[in-house]
Design a protein around this motif. Sequence first.
Motif, short mmCIF file in Angstrom:
data_model
loop_
_atom_site.label_atom_id
_atom_site.label_comp_id
_atom_site.label_asym_id
_atom_site.label_seq_id
_atom_site.Cartn_x
_atom_site.Cartn_y
_atom_site.Cartn_z
N GLY A 60 0.81 -1.21 0.00
CA GLY A 60 0.00 0.00 0.00
C GLY A 60 0.84 1.25 0.00
N TYR A 61 0.14 2.37 -0.18
CA TYR A 61 0.79 3.67 -0.11
C TYR A 61 -0.19 4.70 0.40
N SER A 62 0.37 5.77 0.95
CA SER A 62 -0.45 6.87 1.46
C SER A 62 0.45 8.08 1.63
N ASP A 63 0.04 9.03 2.42
CA ASP A 63 0.81 10.24 2.73
C ASP A 63 0.24 10.82 4.02
N ARG A 64 0.83 11.90 4.46
CA ARG A 64 0.39 12.60 5.67
C ARG A 64 0.40 11.70 6.90
N HIS A 65 1.48 10.94 7.08
CA HIS A 65 1.63 10.12 8.28
C HIS A 65 2.39 10.87 9.38
N ARG A 66 3.12 11.92 9.03
CA ARG A 66 3.85 12.71 10.03
C ARG A 66 3.03 13.91 10.50
N GLU A 67 2.39 14.58 9.58
CA GLU A 67 1.60 15.76 9.91
C GLU A 67 0.28 15.72 9.15
N GLY A 68 -0.77 16.17 9.81
CA GLY A 68 -2.06 16.23 9.15
C GLY A 68 -2.20 17.48 8.31
N PRO A 69 -3.28 17.61 7.58
CA PRO A 69 -3.50 18.77 6.71
C PRO A 69 -3.78 20.04 7.50
N ASP A 70 -3.40 21.17 6.92
CA ASP A 70 -3.53 22.45 7.60
C ASP A 70 -4.99 22.90 7.71
N GLY A 71 -5.29 23.57 8.82
CA GLY A 71 -6.54 24.29 8.92
C GLY A 71 -6.43 25.64 8.22
N ARG A 72 -7.50 26.42 8.30
CA ARG A 72 -7.49 27.73 7.63
C ARG A 72 -8.17 28.76 8.53
N ASP A 73 -7.63 29.99 8.49
CA ASP A 73 -8.21 31.12 9.22
C ASP A 73 -8.39 30.81 10.70
N GLY A 74 -7.38 30.20 11.30
CA GLY A 74 -7.41 29.90 12.73
C GLY A 74 -7.87 28.50 13.07
N GLY A 75 -8.30 27.73 12.08
CA GLY A 75 -8.70 26.35 12.34
C GLY A 75 -7.49 25.45 12.57
N ALA A 76 -7.67 24.39 13.34
CA ALA A 76 -6.58 23.47 13.66
C ALA A 76 -6.36 22.45 12.55
N SER A 77 -5.17 21.88 12.53
CA SER A 77 -4.83 20.84 11.56
C SER A 77 -5.58 19.55 11.86
N GLY A 78 -5.81 18.77 10.83
CA GLY A 78 -6.38 17.44 11.02
C GLY A 78 -5.33 16.46 11.51
N ALA A 79 -5.78 15.32 12.01
CA ALA A 79 -4.86 14.29 12.51
C ALA A 79 -4.20 13.57 11.33
N PRO A 80 -2.97 13.08 11.52
CA PRO A 80 -2.32 12.29 10.46
C PRO A 80 -2.90 10.89 10.37
N GLY A 81 -2.53 10.18 9.30
CA GLY A 81 -2.90 8.79 9.13
C GLY A 81 -1.80 7.86 9.62
N ALA A 82 -2.03 6.55 9.52
CA ALA A 82 -1.04 5.56 9.96
C ALA A 82 -1.40 4.20 9.40
N HIS A 83 -0.37 3.40 9.13
CA HIS A 83 -0.54 1.99 8.78
C HIS A 83 0.29 1.17 9.77
N ALA A 84 -0.28 0.08 10.26
CA ALA A 84 0.46 -0.77 11.19
C ALA A 84 0.04 -2.22 11.01
#
Length: 530
Positions: free
Chosen positions: A464-488
């Motif tokens: 498999g493949y993915s991305d954003r396992h270290r940092e989640g996506p950015d929020g906007r205009d003061g919103g918080a970032s989303g959580a990252p993903g993970a495979h285990a």
Amino acid sequence: MSTDPQQLAIIKAGLDAICREMAVNLRRSATSSIVREARDFSVALTDAKGEVVAQAECIPIMTAGISLAFADIAELVDVSTLTPDDAFIMNDPFSGGQHLQDIYLFVPIVVDGTVVGFGATTAHHVDLGGMHAGISTQATEIYQEGLRMPLSRFSISRDWENPRGFVRQVVGANVRVPDAVIGDLNAQFAANQTATRRLGELMQRHGVAACTAVMEELKDYSERRFRDAISQVPDGRYLAEEYFDGSAYGVGDVPICVQVEVAGDEMRVTFDGTGAQVLGNVNCPVASTVSAVQSAIRCCIPVEGIDFNEGCNRPIDIEVPYGSVLNPAAPAAVRSRLTPASRVFNAVVRALGEAIPEQAVATGFDTTTAIAVSSLVEGRYQVALEILGGGWGACAEHDGADGLDNPISNCANAPVEALETDFEHFWIDEYAIVDHSGGAGASAGGRGIRRSYVAKQDGVKVAGYSDRHREGPDGRDGGASGAPGAHAIVRADGSSERLSTNYEAVLNRGDRIVVVTGGGGGFGAPPADR
């Protein structure tokens, strides 16, 4: 000839209905779960030049690329010589295709002895050969990824319907699950036959000349409306940068840099500063890059009452540096091209959010999280391929959606029951929304999902493949970032190991792989009591 507005509306509705019927027929005729359940396919009608005039609402990056995939038709053949027994097949990422798994199939539509258009379909096939069943994550060149087919003309009756036909044999001999691949190609033929039959009926009812005139007028009308919409965007040069995690490929963060220039009713999109192509399967063919740009612009500049056809693309000029990760030189591997393509989408949306603040949106997880679960027992392969979504970014009006594939991919989550009916080598013991994974904000980001696959026998392979396992996506205009993903992987004895964003592994009986997708970014500062 001049087109009567009422007749134009009637014929347009007929073209749209043809595409919707094509999509229904393809899905209901398909064999594999990735096409039948996840709906990883697209359909369209083109004119005789191969330009899209109508499409169904399917996979944006596929549909946007249909005209690019068929761009060489005029150089390949004299269209006037084509017959209803002809067809064209292609999947070459370096000649207008996306990645090898997306096979394009075109069939000419002949009415009264004249080619009036083409039925066009593309579907993601569960296996095209290569180093690993379903996904060749360790490939460093395209030759390791599977069967590569340039745009080629063939006879349906001689080369496909005949069990000993050349095209049918070549495809069947190079894939691990020929029944599924050939079955899905037959579904594409069925959809194209629907296009042939229904467009012929439409032209008999309204006349060939009237219908072909409407096809041209629809493209011109969409162009005029889209140019008018672009002219409402303030002139200027808008910049944005995204990146994807290249650590699994031996590099650091790979930048995706976009410059969007708006001048009057035209846009110019360039990618100077974008990272160089990578020695790995994460390069993005230029057709995918162009499709991602077009999809992002259409999302940010909504125009009510028009169809998105080739006319919408005329005001948009796109330049992508050759040798970059967004326009790699052959023979680069490209299987995971949606990772950088998704960052193209994010970067264009972010840039246009500066130009049109009312259309601004926080970044979603927007990452194709793909997993292949395969088994080889007594010479027989089973290959399951899944595309999993995460949380979408929030906007000023509402929270982000939960557990959806990213906007340019748009696959559905396959039902657990369908997968466990189709396959004998694994079962799914958890499928859940991940609470608190969306970024906080005045509008909260959407939440990701967790899906766990348990091996029912020894020697089950996963990739498999993915991305954003270290940092989640950015929020906007003061919103918080989303959580990252993970495979285990969690072994039957209780031990566990974290996987990278690009992996292959083997499960034995009782082992499980747990896939977690991340959440979307929040929009606006969260209320104090939230």
